[in-house]
Design a protein around this motif. Structure first.
Motif, PDB file in Angstrom:
ATOM      1  N   ASP A  23      -6.651 -67.786  54.783  1.00 33.66           N
ATOM      2  CA  ASP A  23      -6.068 -67.742  56.120  1.00 33.66           C
ATOM      3  C   ASP A  23      -7.207 -67.695  57.148  1.00 33.66           C
ATOM      4  OD1 ASP A  23      -4.710 -67.110  58.387  1.00 33.66           O
ATOM      5  OD2 ASP A  23      -3.610 -65.414  57.538  1.00 33.66           O
ATOM      6  N   VAL A  24      -7.246 -68.677  58.026  1.00 34.82           N
ATOM      7  CA  VAL A  24      -8.303 -68.710  59.047  1.00 34.82           C
ATOM      8  C   VAL A  24      -7.674 -68.441  60.408  1.00 34.82           C
ATOM      9  CG1 VAL A  24     -10.134 -70.086  60.096  1.00 34.82           C
ATOM     10  CG2 VAL A  24      -9.518 -70.467  57.708  1.00 34.82           C
ATOM     11  N   LYS A  25      -8.285 -67.564  61.184  1.00 36.95           N
ATOM     12  CA  LYS A  25      -7.765 -67.314  62.531  1.00 36.95           C
ATOM     13  C   LYS A  25      -8.278 -68.408  63.454  1.00 36.95           C
ATOM     14  CE  LYS A  25      -6.485 -62.709  62.088  1.00 36.95           C
ATOM     15  NZ  LYS A  25      -6.327 -63.138  60.663  1.00 36.95           N
ATOM     16  N   VAL A  26      -7.454 -68.750  64.444  1.00 42.18           N
ATOM     17  CA  VAL A  26      -7.888 -69.731  65.431  1.00 42.18           C
ATOM     18  C   VAL A  26      -9.161 -69.222  66.111  1.00 42.18           C
ATOM     19  CG1 VAL A  26      -7.270 -70.832  67.615  1.00 42.18           C
ATOM     20  CG2 VAL A  26      -5.564 -70.593  65.803  1.00 42.18           C
ATOM     21  N   SER A  27     -10.124 -70.090  66.319  1.00 43.29           N
ATOM     22  CA  SER A  27     -11.443 -69.810  66.903  1.00 43.29           C
ATOM     23  C   SER A  27     -12.450 -69.284  65.878  1.00 43.29           C
ATOM     24  CB  SER A  27     -11.389 -68.830  68.083  1.00 43.29           C
ATOM     25  OG  SER A  27     -10.626 -69.376  69.118  1.00 43.29           O
ATOM     26  N   ASP A  28     -11.989 -69.026  64.659  1.00 44.88           N
ATOM     27  CA  ASP A  28     -12.935 -68.599  63.626  1.00 44.88           C
ATOM     28  C   ASP A  28     -13.661 -69.799  63.023  1.00 44.88           C
ATOM     29  OD1 ASP A  28     -12.482 -65.983  63.948  1.00 44.88           O
ATOM     30  OD2 ASP A  28     -11.586 -65.617  61.970  1.00 44.88           O
ATOM     31  N   THR A  29     -14.762 -69.489  62.342  1.00 44.01           N
ATOM     32  CA  THR A  29     -15.560 -70.525  61.700  1.00 44.01           C
ATOM     33  C   THR A  29     -15.732 -70.168  60.230  1.00 44.01           C
ATOM     34  OG1 THR A  29     -16.740 -71.022  63.740  1.00 44.01           O
ATOM     35  CG2 THR A  29     -17.815 -71.667  61.696  1.00 44.01           C
ATOM     36  N   VAL A  30     -15.577 -71.161  59.367  1.00 42.97           N
ATOM     37  CA  VAL A  30     -15.828 -70.982  57.942  1.00 42.97           C
ATOM     38  C   VAL A  30     -17.211 -71.548  57.648  1.00 42.97           C
ATOM     39  CG1 VAL A  30     -15.075 -71.594  55.617  1.00 42.97           C
ATOM     40  CG2 VAL A  30     -13.372 -71.225  57.423  1.00 42.97           C
ATOM     41  N   ASN A  31     -18.099 -70.699  57.130  1.00 49.22           N
ATOM     42  CA  ASN A  31     -19.474 -71.136  56.899  1.00 49.22           C
ATOM     43  C   ASN A  31     -19.727 -71.430  55.431  1.00 49.22           C
ATOM     44  OD1 ASN A  31     -20.643 -70.822  59.609  1.00 49.22           O
ATOM     45  ND2 ASN A  31     -20.067 -68.667  59.309  1.00 49.22           N
ATOM     46  N   LEU A  32     -20.236 -72.617  55.173  1.00 48.10           N
ATOM     47  CA  LEU A  32     -20.671 -72.973  53.818  1.00 48.10           C
ATOM     48  C   LEU A  32     -22.199 -73.008  53.832  1.00 48.10           C
ATOM     49  CD1 LEU A  32     -18.043 -75.786  53.312  1.00 48.10           C
ATOM     50  CD2 LEU A  32     -17.941 -73.432  52.461  1.00 48.10           C
ATOM     51  N   GLU A  33     -22.799 -73.614  52.814  1.00 47.72           N
ATOM     52  CA  GLU A  33     -24.265 -73.603  52.774  1.00 47.72           C
ATOM     53  C   GLU A  33     -24.859 -74.410  53.940  1.00 47.72           C
ATOM     54  OE1 GLU A  33     -25.903 -74.899  49.072  1.00 47.72           O
ATOM     55  OE2 GLU A  33     -27.973 -74.703  49.759  1.00 47.72           O
ATOM     56  N   PHE A  34     -24.398 -75.656  54.075  1.00 52.37           N
ATOM     57  CA  PHE A  34     -24.939 -76.497  55.146  1.00 52.37           C
ATOM     58  C   PHE A  34     -23.940 -76.738  56.277  1.00 52.37           C
ATOM     59  CE2 PHE A  34     -27.044 -78.036  51.199  1.00 52.37           C
ATOM     60  CZ  PHE A  34     -28.347 -77.644  51.506  1.00 52.37           C
ATOM     61  N   LEU A  35     -22.701 -76.862  55.864  1.00 52.80           N
ATOM     62  CA  LEU A  35     -21.667 -77.221  56.834  1.00 52.80           C
ATOM     63  C   LEU A  35     -20.905 -75.978  57.263  1.00 52.80           C
ATOM     64  CD1 LEU A  35     -20.232 -80.289  54.861  1.00 52.80           C
ATOM     65  CD2 LEU A  35     -21.844 -80.374  56.782  1.00 52.80           C
ATOM     66  N   SER A  36     -20.438 -75.963  58.503  1.00 51.46           N
ATOM     67  CA  SER A  36     -19.499 -74.910  58.874  1.00 51.46           C
ATOM     68  C   SER A  36     -18.381 -75.527  59.699  1.00 51.46           C
ATOM     69  CB  SER A  36     -20.200 -73.770  59.607  1.00 51.46           C
ATOM     70  OG  SER A  36     -20.781 -74.231  60.781  1.00 51.46           O
ATOM     71  N   VAL A  37     -17.201 -74.959  59.535  1.00 54.63           N
ATOM     72  CA  VAL A  37     -16.004 -75.564  60.122  1.00 54.63           C
ATOM     73  C   VAL A  37     -15.348 -74.580  61.086  1.00 54.63           C
ATOM     74  CG1 VAL A  37     -13.792 -76.664  59.641  1.00 54.63           C
ATOM     75  CG2 VAL A  37     -15.648 -76.848  57.966  1.00 54.63           C
ATOM     76  N   GLU A  38     -15.280 -75.000  62.348  1.00 52.84           N
ATOM     77  CA  GLU A  38     -14.733 -74.139  63.393  1.00 52.84           C
ATOM     78  C   GLU A  38     -13.319 -74.604  63.737  1.00 52.84           C
ATOM     79  OE1 GLU A  38     -17.174 -74.425  66.878  1.00 52.84           O
ATOM     80  OE2 GLU A  38     -15.843 -73.173  68.105  1.00 52.84           O
ATOM     81  N   PHE A  39     -12.385 -73.687  63.747  1.00 56.95           N
ATOM     82  CA  PHE A  39     -10.989 -74.014  64.072  1.00 56.95           C
ATOM     83  C   PHE A  39     -10.767 -73.800  65.575  1.00 56.95           C
ATOM     84  CE2 PHE A  39      -8.583 -74.513  60.017  1.00 56.95           C
ATOM     85  CZ  PHE A  39      -9.653 -74.374  59.141  1.00 56.95           C
ATOM     86  N   ILE A  40     -10.326 -74.839  66.267  1.00 55.96           N
ATOM     87  CA  ILE A  40     -10.158 -74.780  67.719  1.00 55.96           C
ATOM     88  C   ILE A  40      -8.688 -75.058  68.052  1.00 55.96           C
ATOM     89  CG2 ILE A  40     -10.836 -75.844  69.907  1.00 55.96           C
ATOM     90  CD1 ILE A  40     -13.447 -76.709  68.432  1.00 55.96           C
ATOM     91  N   ARG A  41      -8.072 -74.196  68.802  1.00 56.44           N
ATOM     92  CA  ARG A  41      -6.648 -74.360  69.097  1.00 56.44           C
ATOM     93  C   ARG A  41      -6.353 -75.663  69.846  1.00 56.44           C
ATOM     94  NH1 ARG A  41      -2.914 -71.056  68.804  1.00 56.44           N
ATOM     95  NH2 ARG A  41      -4.127 -69.138  69.075  1.00 56.44           N
ATOM     96  N   ASN A  42      -5.335 -76.382  69.393  1.00 56.77           N
ATOM     97  CA  ASN A  42      -4.816 -77.482  70.203  1.00 56.77           C
ATOM     98  C   ASN A  42      -3.301 -77.345  70.306  1.00 56.77           C
ATOM     99  OD1 ASN A  42      -3.514 -78.794  68.011  1.00 56.77           O
ATOM    100  ND2 ASN A  42      -5.280 -80.102  67.588  1.00 56.77           N
ATOM    101  N   THR A  43      -2.640 -78.293  70.952  1.00 49.55           N
ATOM    102  CA  THR A  43      -1.178 -78.258  71.037  1.00 49.55           C
ATOM    103  C   THR A  43      -0.623 -79.507  70.376  1.00 49.55           C
ATOM    104  OG1 THR A  43      -1.544 -78.994  73.319  1.00 49.55           O
ATOM    105  CG2 THR A  43      -0.760 -76.752  73.008  1.00 49.55           C
ATOM    106  N   HIS A  44       0.476 -79.325  69.657  1.00 52.33           N
ATOM    107  CA  HIS A  44       1.067 -80.420  68.880  1.00 52.33           C
ATOM    108  C   HIS A  44       2.531 -80.064  68.632  1.00 52.33           C
ATOM    109  CE1 HIS A  44       1.280 -83.788  66.258  1.00 52.33           C
ATOM    110  NE2 HIS A  44       1.209 -83.140  65.117  1.00 52.33           N
ATOM    111  N   SER A  45       3.249 -80.918  67.935  1.00 52.76           N
ATOM    112  CA  SER A  45       4.669 -80.656  67.706  1.00 52.76           C
ATOM    113  C   SER A  45       4.908 -79.656  66.577  1.00 52.76           C
ATOM    114  CB  SER A  45       5.406 -81.962  67.440  1.00 52.76           C
ATOM    115  OG  SER A  45       4.695 -82.749  66.529  1.00 52.76           O
ATOM    116  N   ILE A  46       3.883 -78.926  66.189  1.00 51.37           N
ATOM    117  CA  ILE A  46       4.044 -77.809  65.268  1.00 51.37           C
ATOM    118  C   ILE A  46       3.130 -76.707  65.782  1.00 51.37           C
ATOM    119  CG2 ILE A  46       2.244 -78.636  63.690  1.00 51.37           C
ATOM    120  CD1 ILE A  46       3.980 -77.534  61.366  1.00 51.37           C
ATOM    121  N   ALA A  47       3.541 -75.461  65.603  1.00 51.00           N
ATOM    122  CA  ALA A  47       2.716 -74.354  66.104  1.00 51.00           C
ATOM    123  C   ALA A  47       1.430 -74.250  65.294  1.00 51.00           C
ATOM    124  CB  ALA A  47       3.515 -73.056  66.006  1.00 51.00           C
TER     125      ALA A  47
END
Lengths: 552, 552
Positions: free
Chosen positions: B117-141
């Protein structure tokens, strides 16, 4: 036989297509239009649908003729099939008859058909009924509304129409005559419901000409326009834009060639000789001097536009500077087909302009404000919405009521229902036989619901045949069972599955034979059920299981 | 192995659905989304399409996880199938994971899957890559864009999005973070192209609430709303309108029940206990106090709405005062299905409101002006349009160019192509294996082009089996030929035709046997060809001809 007039739609109500309406008084029947419908995706393998005309065949002596409002397929397409069964006169305007002739020619019926050219504003008089042709505007030239004068009153059938104040041929709808009829009193109005869901007005065909001219002014290579072959005015505007920017025009696709020939010959389409281009001479001209008008605007895989896109057209290959214009709307169900063609053309490097990007198409049917105009001019005693699915008819009824019409005077009628009219009354008095006759290849009516249901099962899960030979005397299995499948699974990857089916079948058959059960029907049913159960459990699929027994 | 980052779409480009993108750096691969596509009408019997993930299987050790932008089927639907082959962690926001869990449960995989479970605005860090979740709006919450921080620069993947300044949950798109990324420098933008054909802005979801409230205020009987089960905000607005007018709410249809349960449990959907209604208690309440939210907004024949319309629903029958609202757009190809349902509901006496009549649906994807905003905020070095057919990608590329981007920096990429990025450069450097894997029943990949081709032939003209038994020793016909057809013609009406086929087969077989030809393949081919020729001439149809030989 009574003194009432009967109005009986044999098609076109609660469905799109196969428009056909009977109007009957005493021993006289006239038929308005004789169209085809196109199959939907569940009607596997069906080419065309024509109306069931049992009612006409049962009353053959009464039928005095077909009266054609305009030359679209859903109004004339069934004529070759129906005239074979009941060869009565066909009345229509010049262009409609021209298009009917090309059809009859293909069916080798031109010599036997009795076609009568009616001028707009003329009336055809029969013993009791007379039919007046009134000019309207639509996406094909020479389109008419019909006023049927009967002993109990006038029935006005709008045919397909839109209100175009600036039509390409300058011939506006005859509002004057329609008002006059309204003033004198119309008993029943039957009006086109196709676009009743749309608010406002339909845009004039002329507007497309302006858009085309702007697009042509910037085109660098060939311009290839796909549109409906019957839309002569659209063709004329494409020709006009071509001439304006120094392009010659070629026609591509069988119906486009046929209809442009008819339209030019009859004077509905004007293309100066020096601007005519044969599709075989394309390479003799610079690409910026070439326009091609082609069929296939619905993305149909066998039509010219798709053939060009997927490089299977014998004469036209996509060139990088080509500009394609899809001057049409997808008919419901065709969206994906046309999208596929657009994607392919773009990926081949061509430019493509379509309805989502520019105003390159307008509808030929009246929107709400136009319908209100007709209702107001005609203010009929009774109203029957026609030409639409049930929701269109319902909404059109609601529109009439919103203009003040009493709900008892609005008749939402189903194909086959009989609306009986006297001077003072109208009511649904019965029902006649109607239906869909499927045309598949050259077979008319030999494909029906059972065949289609089989095709559906075959389409979804394929089939599996289990075949075995029984020796009658010894009551033993002489050969097989063998398993043959089509459209079920990759046989290679499912050898084990097929082996199991074979084993299950063998066990079932031998069990039956040991018990002395040799009735084919029992053997078949037992085997089929065992296989069905096994396969559904293993694969969640239900292929058509066909047991075949041979006896020696 | 080099120091570049590779971006490899395994689905979703040049097609609608099965969205999946690989981002690879050295020994690290992350995968954005894992969606299904839905079959088109030529893919007979196929239930779902999942991406071919050979590339992931070939690089199993590198794959660190799936990162899910949002919980729509075309972004999560393939997870149960793919995790069976490569069980790596799945990262997503709470609602997306909730929906994934219900899927995994059905596939009995909930215990083995690794969900984070990742919170919006959190980042998942791997060895080289990291993935940041950024809130957007769409037809699903709870929908997100992803910023992938790599050693060569930031890749911003918008996911599916629209710009909604007044979202139902009050959580607007995180423009601030997107601007900051733009300011710091984005190497590659990958942005949603779905609605690039549409000018202007997408209307806010909130507008639908106003329309619903107005419609509810006038409803006299039950209100039954069909919508996408995943559109939680739409559901919330239907609930709000219901509460406002004193209606209790029941959920109908499996996915509607599942998703509403998940959404209520996770706090995304708010329905006070006293307004909850069980579908079994419908009859205990006055109809003006009932709202039903149902599946089937696409008119799918097996879904609840169609079952209600065609009287095959076990618990809900149409009542005259019912008001149905179709709060959805038909997905291309579904127009006819939904029209059929609307027509049936109307003819049963219910009222029906749909998109053509009222604003009861808005899209969840950005139109041109919204896309321009994102491009302007991000002003990336390179741009790759994603999520669309070829024409959408092409037009989105054109849109980027119209904002001043150099055409060499825009990459229209096909599924499977490798875009290789360094700090200073980007280029297409190769291609990996991709494709469509068909799911039919519980079979994954055992239906392919040969099987589909067979189903197509069977669907269009049916099949004809000719079966006969040969006695090996004497080289004579021991039984048959017998003719069995399915989906070809009405047997009764075509007895003569079938008799002729039988006769032709017999002649061909005996001619072969007399000449001593006993090779099954030759016998089969000869017989098949003779029948094909005869039938095409007689009927212009080409059924699948299946000769079967038994030997005793």
């Amino acid at each position: 036989m009574n003194d009432n007039v009967k109005v009986i739609p044999l098609g076109g109500l609660g469905e799109i297509g196969k428009n056909m309406t009977v109007i009957e008084y005493k021993n006289e029947i006239i038929v308005i239009d004789c169209g085809v419908a196109f199959p939907d995706e569940e009607m596997y393998g069906v080419d065309l649908i024509i109306p069931d005309v049992s009612y006409l065949l049962d009353n053959k002596d009464k039928v005095k003729g077909f009266f054609i409002t305009h030359g679209h397929e859903d109004h004339i397409g069934a004529l070759p099939y129906i005239l074979k069964q009941i060869n009565v006169p066909v009345y229509g305007t010049k262009l409609a008859l021209g298009l009917i002739k090309t059809k009859l020619k293909e069916h080798e019926m031109l010599d036997v058909a009795k076609l009568y050219d009616v001028k707009v504003s003329d009336t055809v008089n029969l013993e009791f009924l007379s039919v007046e042709f009134i000019r309207n505007t639509h996406s094909i030239a020479d389109s008419c509304s019909l006023a049927i004068h009967t002993p109990v009153g006038v029935i006005l059938h709008t045919g397909d129409f839109k209100v175009d104040y600036t039509p390409i041929d300058g011939l506006v709808m005859d509002f004057d005559r329609i008002s006059a009829l309204g003033r004198e009193g119309v008993l029943l109005l039957m009006a086109d419901s196709t676009n009743v869901e749309r608010k406002g007005y339909t845009i004039s065909e002329r507007k497309i000409g302006e858009t085309l001219s702007r697009i042509f002014s910037k085109a660098e290579g060939r311009v290839i326009v796909a549109t409906f072959a019957s839309n002569i005015h659209r063709m004329q505007q494409i020709i006009d834009a071509s001439i304006k920017y120094g392009r010659k025009v070629a026609f591509n696709g069988r119906s486009m060639e046929n209809i442009s020939n008819v339209a030019i010959e009859l004077g509905y389409l004007h293309l100066p000789e020096e601007y005519k281009l044969d599709i075989d001479e394309l390479t003799d001209h610079k690409s910026e001097e070439v326009t091609i008008i082609t069929t296939g605007s619905q993305g149909e895989s066998m039509a010219s536009l798709a053939r060009i896109a997927f490089s299977t057209h014998r004469k036209i290959k996509v060139e990088p500077n080509d500009l394609f214009i899809i001057s049409a709307s997808p008919i419901p169900g065709n969206d994906k087909l046309i999208s596929r063609v657009i994607d392919k053309l773009l990926s081949e490097g061509a430019k493509v302009i379509y309805k989502d990007l520019e105003e390159v198409h307008v509808s030929g049917h009246a929107c709400q404000e136009e319908l209100k105009l007709i209702h107001t001019l005609v203010h009929p005693k009774y109203f029957m919405p026609v030409h639409g699915e049930y929701r269109h008819l319902k909404l059109h009824g609601d529109l009439a009521k919103s203009l003040g019409m009493n709900h008892e005077k609005v008749f939402i009628v189903k194909t086959g229902q009989v609306l009986e009219l006297s001077k003072q009354s109208a009511n649904i008095s019965g029902k006649v036989k109607t239906g869909k006759i499927f045309v598949d290849g050259i077979g008319v009516g030999d494909v029906g619901s059972v065949v289609l249901r089989d095709r559906k099962v075959l389409a979804e899960d394929g089939m599996l045949t289990v075949v075995f030979t029984i020796e009658r005397e010894t009551c033993t299995l002489a050969a097989g069972p063998d398993i043959i499948t089509r459209g079920f699974v990759y046989v290679k990857e499912s050898e084990e599955l097929i082996r199991e089916v074979k084993e299950i079948s063998r066990i079932e058959i031998e069990r039956c034979l040991e018990r002395g059960i040799v009735e084919w029907s029992v053997l078949k049913t037992t085997t089929r059920r065992a296989i069905e159960r096994f396969l559904y459990e293993k694969t969640k699929r239900r292929p058509s299981i066909i047991p075949i027994i041979m006896e020696i």
